[in-house]
Design an enzyme around this catalytic site. Structure first.
Site, PDB file in Angstrom:
ATOM      1  N   ASP A 183       0.863  -1.166   0.000  1.00 11.51           N
ATOM      2  CA  ASP A 183       0.000   0.000   0.000  1.00 11.51           C
ATOM      3  C   ASP A 183       0.912   1.232   0.000  1.00 11.51           C
ATOM      4  O   ASP A 183       2.106   1.128   0.287  1.00 11.51           O
ATOM      5  CB  ASP A 183      -0.891  -0.034   1.252  1.00 11.51           C
ATOM      6  CG  ASP A 183      -1.669   1.238   1.474  1.00 11.51           C
ATOM      7  OD1 ASP A 183      -2.370   1.689   0.547  1.00 11.51           O
ATOM      8  OD2 ASP A 183      -1.548   1.810   2.576  1.00 11.51           O
TER       9      ASP A 183
ATOM     10  N   ASP B  75      -0.097   5.145   1.088  1.00 12.16           N
ATOM     11  CA  ASP B  75      -0.293   6.074   2.204  1.00 12.16           C
ATOM     12  C   ASP B  75      -0.319   5.337   3.531  1.00 12.16           C
ATOM     13  O   ASP B  75      -1.103   4.397   3.719  1.00 12.16           O
ATOM     14  CB  ASP B  75      -1.598   6.857   2.034  1.00 12.16           C
ATOM     15  CG  ASP B  75      -1.602   7.701   0.778  1.00 12.16           C
ATOM     16  OD1 ASP B  75      -0.643   8.454   0.575  1.00 12.16           O
ATOM     17  OD2 ASP B  75      -2.564   7.605  -0.004  1.00 12.16           O
TER      18      ASP B  75
ATOM     19  N   ASP C 278      -1.624  -0.735   5.976  1.00 11.80           N
ATOM     20  CA  ASP C 278      -1.737  -0.161   7.321  1.00 11.80           C
ATOM     21  C   ASP C 278      -3.173  -0.016   7.802  1.00 11.80           C
ATOM     22  O   ASP C 278      -3.402   0.607   8.842  1.00 11.80           O
ATOM     23  CB  ASP C 278      -1.086   1.229   7.346  1.00 11.80           C
ATOM     24  CG  ASP C 278      -1.927   2.266   6.622  1.00 11.80           C
ATOM     25  OD1 ASP C 278      -2.264   2.045   5.437  1.00 11.80           O
ATOM     26  OD2 ASP C 278      -2.278   3.284   7.248  1.00 11.80           O
TER      27      ASP C 278
END
Length: 215
Positions: free
Chosen positions: A9, A11, A166
């Site tokens: 991922d 961000d 995250d």
């Protein structure tokens, strides 16, 4: 190596982009005379793309108004994507070690593709072979489309990919694709939120990911 490819991922996983995203959100809010939002408010709604970010921050807004706000947000963010965004400490050394070990690397993000590409080129050129952002024809995570596209482009079996993210969106993405997931605790969700989302592996430092890949 336990995996042939690591799919990251963006961000909250490989870059801390919260400040630039918050600035773009608040530019859009000012365009319409709305109250500015705090980084904590923005953080809570990250992970599902720009439109759903704004929808979360403006829960009572009509669809037509959301489109107007989005039309203000997107070009501003495209121009200011890299003002304050930087890779997390330890991410570049991790990628260098993985690449040296022959592991293929890609970035998959619900961020608009127009923002993903310059960040990938600026910070991860020569390390990441593929970067995919939100664009027509590829469904956003948690649908498995981006993982399928990355595995195909890299020429690796999907089952030999590790997905790293995250948020609850990332945990669900890996589950929907039927692949392993390593959740990171330094991003935009707490360890408790990741556990509630069903994360089975949580790492606290980038170097721990190397051990996950080595098996």
């Amino acid at each position: 190596m336990k995996y042939d490819a690591v799919l990251f991922d963006m961000d909250g996983t490989v870059v801390d982009s919260l400040a630039d995203i918050t600035d773009a959100v608040n530019h859009a809010m000012r365009c319409f005379g709305l109250a500015e939002r705090t980084p904590e408010q923005v953080r809570a709604h990250l992970g599902n793309g720009a439109r759903r970010l704004l929808a979360g921050l403006l829960p009572d807004a009509a669809e037509a108004f959301l489109e107007e706000v989005l039309a203000c947000y997107l070009p501003y963010y495209a121009e200011h994507t890299g003002d304050r965004t930087r890779p997390y400490d330890g991410i570049l050394p991790l990628m260098e070690k993985l690449k040296a070990a022959g592991v293929r690397l890609a970035i998959l993000s619900n961020k608009p593709d127009a923002a993903v590409q310059p960040l990938a080129e600026t910070y991860f050129a020569g390390l990441v072979e593929l970067a995919v952002g939100e664009r027509a024809g590829v469904r956003r995570k948690p649908e498995p489309d981006m993982i399928d596209a990355a595995a195909s482009a890299l020429g690796v079996d999907r089952g030999r990919c590790l997905y790293v993210g995250d948020s609850e969106v990332d945990v669900a993405t890996a589950e929907n694709a039927g692949i392993d997931c390593a959740a990171v605790s330094w991003g935009y969700r707490s360890r408790e939120e990741l556990l509630r989302a069903g994360a089975k592996t949580i790492v606290d430092r980038p170097e721990e990911l190397l051990r996950c890949v080595e098996g």
